[in-house]
Scaffold this active site. Structure first.
Site, PDB file in Angstrom:
ATOM      1  N   LYS A  11       0.854  -1.192   0.000  1.00 62.65           N
ATOM      2  CA  LYS A  11       0.000   0.000   0.000  1.00 62.65           C
ATOM      3  C   LYS A  11       0.886   1.236   0.000  1.00 62.65           C
ATOM      4  O   LYS A  11       2.043   1.218   0.424  1.00 62.65           O
ATOM      5  CB  LYS A  11      -0.948   0.016   1.198  1.00 62.65           C
ATOM      6  CG  LYS A  11      -0.272   0.102   2.583  1.00 62.65           C
ATOM      7  CD  LYS A  11       0.034   1.510   3.053  1.00 62.65           C
ATOM      8  CE  LYS A  11       0.774   1.522   4.392  1.00 62.65           C
ATOM      9  NZ  LYS A  11       1.373   2.828   4.716  1.00 62.65           N
ATOM     10  N   PRO A  99       9.694  -4.020  -0.170  1.00 64.12           N
ATOM     11  CA  PRO A  99      10.817  -3.756   0.736  1.00 64.12           C
ATOM     12  C   PRO A  99      10.363  -3.633   2.184  1.00 64.12           C
ATOM     13  O   PRO A  99       9.273  -3.114   2.476  1.00 64.12           O
ATOM     14  CB  PRO A  99      11.383  -2.419   0.228  1.00 64.12           C
ATOM     15  CG  PRO A  99      10.840  -2.256  -1.140  1.00 64.12           C
ATOM     16  CD  PRO A  99       9.525  -2.962  -1.174  1.00 64.12           C
ATOM     17  N   ALA A 102       9.746   0.245   4.852  1.00 66.79           N
ATOM     18  CA  ALA A 102       9.572   1.223   3.774  1.00 66.79           C
ATOM     19  C   ALA A 102       8.322   2.085   3.916  1.00 66.79           C
ATOM     20  O   ALA A 102       8.139   3.033   3.175  1.00 66.79           O
ATOM     21  CB  ALA A 102       9.538   0.495   2.432  1.00 66.79           C
ATOM     22  N   GLY A 103       7.416   1.727   4.833  1.00 68.31           N
ATOM     23  CA  GLY A 103       6.132   2.417   4.892  1.00 68.31           C
ATOM     24  C   GLY A 103       5.167   1.915   3.834  1.00 68.31           C
ATOM     25  O   GLY A 103       4.186   2.577   3.504  1.00 68.31           O
ATOM     26  N   LEU A 104       5.425   0.704   3.310  1.00 72.33           N
ATOM     27  CA  LEU A 104       4.594   0.110   2.263  1.00 72.33           C
ATOM     28  C   LEU A 104       3.755  -1.057   2.785  1.00 72.33           C
ATOM     29  O   LEU A 104       3.103  -1.754   2.008  1.00 72.33           O
ATOM     30  CB  LEU A 104       5.470  -0.378   1.103  1.00 72.33           C
ATOM     31  CG  LEU A 104       6.298   0.701   0.386  1.00 72.33           C
ATOM     32  CD1 LEU A 104       7.264   0.053  -0.606  1.00 72.33           C
ATOM     33  CD2 LEU A 104       5.394   1.710  -0.330  1.00 72.33           C
ATOM     34  N   ALA A 105       3.796  -1.279   4.098  1.00 74.45           N
ATOM     35  CA  ALA A 105       2.996  -2.319   4.755  1.00 74.45           C
ATOM     36  C   ALA A 105       3.345  -3.725   4.286  1.00 74.45           C
ATOM     37  O   ALA A 105       2.481  -4.601   4.197  1.00 74.45           O
ATOM     38  CB  ALA A 105       1.494  -2.058   4.572  1.00 74.45           C
ATOM     39  N   ASP A 141      -2.460  -1.717  10.094  1.00 70.79           N
ATOM     40  CA  ASP A 141      -2.540  -1.699   8.625  1.00 70.79           C
ATOM     41  C   ASP A 141      -3.039  -3.019   8.046  1.00 70.79           C
ATOM     42  O   ASP A 141      -3.316  -3.098   6.843  1.00 70.79           O
ATOM     43  CB  ASP A 141      -1.164  -1.406   8.010  1.00 70.79           C
ATOM     44  CG  ASP A 141      -0.761   0.055   8.110  1.00 70.79           C
ATOM     45  OD1 ASP A 141      -1.641   0.895   8.375  1.00 70.79           O
ATOM     46  OD2 ASP A 141       0.432   0.349   7.919  1.00 70.79           O
TER      47      ASP A 141
END
Length: 293
Positions: A11, A99, A102-105, A141
């Protein structure tokens, strides 16, 4: 042996507004989250011949914990506790593309994929809401990563409202080799007055007006505003110079994404960024969350 493969998407945060600090120490947020076509793939294998609650995660090429602290172990145990299913030894092979840090969940996506996969393997026929409730016990999340699409998240991030899907575009994600301290970011937010204007509200209006350029001008991440992150700003500037119509950091970072209207220009941005960064991806907004492959 029973086996299932699950695709678990990343996300991005189109907006991230910190609304207030709660008495319990958590923070109320208002943010728009968007699922994108960058996936981890999970292979879940259950040995139904043997009883036991052993969960064995494996992952090659990524430095993530492979013990009980891994989110897939927590998700499996939350599933067993909710359903009352008698557990069997479970192997979860994680093929990571998202990754870490990364803050990409990426971790949350794996947790959501685990719940979905176990529901399939054990034929428990849980509704999406029931699975989302299990996911909420694992991480804030994780419910979004199960449901995916375009969502307005409020409360601590687990109260989700489906929004109009994001228009077709191309998204370049770049993960630099730096990390951002989530605690430091929240502490910095707490040290200043909370604003009354929420970028999230304006972005939702642009989403419904189908104004992709206007939406891209409303991208916002509160953590960017309170932290000094020169590398993040440099990546954003490079994306904009390469024809992105908007760029922002995702979540608590350190991944940066740029929105492009033209696929050719997006691919050119990927090529340019790959000269300096190892982890650069081209993807698109999607309407789904975790999927049985």
């Amino acid at each position: 042996m029973a086996l299932v493969k699950v695709k678990a998407p990343a996300k991005i945060n189109l907006t991230l507004d910190i609304v207030s600090k709660r008495p319990d120490g958590y923070h109320d947020v208002s943010m728009v989250m968007q699922a994108v076509s960058l996936y981890d793939t999970l292979t879940l294998t259950v040995d139904e011949e043997i009883s036991g609650d052993t969960v064995i995660p494996s992952c090659e090429g990524y430095d993530i914990p492979l013990d009980d602290s891994n989110i897939v172990c927590k998700a499996a145990r939350a599933f067993y506790q909710h359903t009352g299913v008698r557990p069997h030894p479970l192997k979860i092979e994680i093929e990571k593309l998202i990754p870490a840090g990364a803050g990409l969940a990426g971790g949350s996506a794996d947790g959501a994929g685990t719940v979905l996969g176990l529901n399939y393997l054990y034929k428990t026929h849980l509704s999406m809401k029931e699975m989302a409730d299990i996911c909420a016990k694992v991480g804030s999340d994780v419910p979004f990563c199960l449901l995916g699409g375009t969502m307005h998240a409020t409360g601590i991030g687990t109260t989700l409202k489906k929004l109009c899907p994001m228009q077709k575009c191309f998204i370049v994600i770049c993960k630099p080799e730096i990390s951002v301290s989530t605690k430091e970011a929240y502490d910095a937010c707490d040290s200043r007055p909370y604003k009354s204007f929420l970028y999230t509200d304006e972005l939702i209006r642009r989403l419904y007006s189908r104004d992709i350029r206007g939406l891209s001008s409303c991208l916002y991440n509160e953590f960017e505003q309170v932290l000094s992150l020169p590398l993040i700003n440099d990546i954003k500037k490079r994306m904009m110079s390469l024809s992105a119509i908007g760029a922002s950091m995702s979540g608590s970072g350190s991944a940066v994404f740029g929105i492009f209207l033209n696929e050719k220009k997006a691919k050119l941005c990927v090529e340019e960024l790959k000269k300096d960064f190892d982890k650069v991806f081209l993807c698109e907004p999607i309407k789904n969350g975790a999927l049985i492959e």
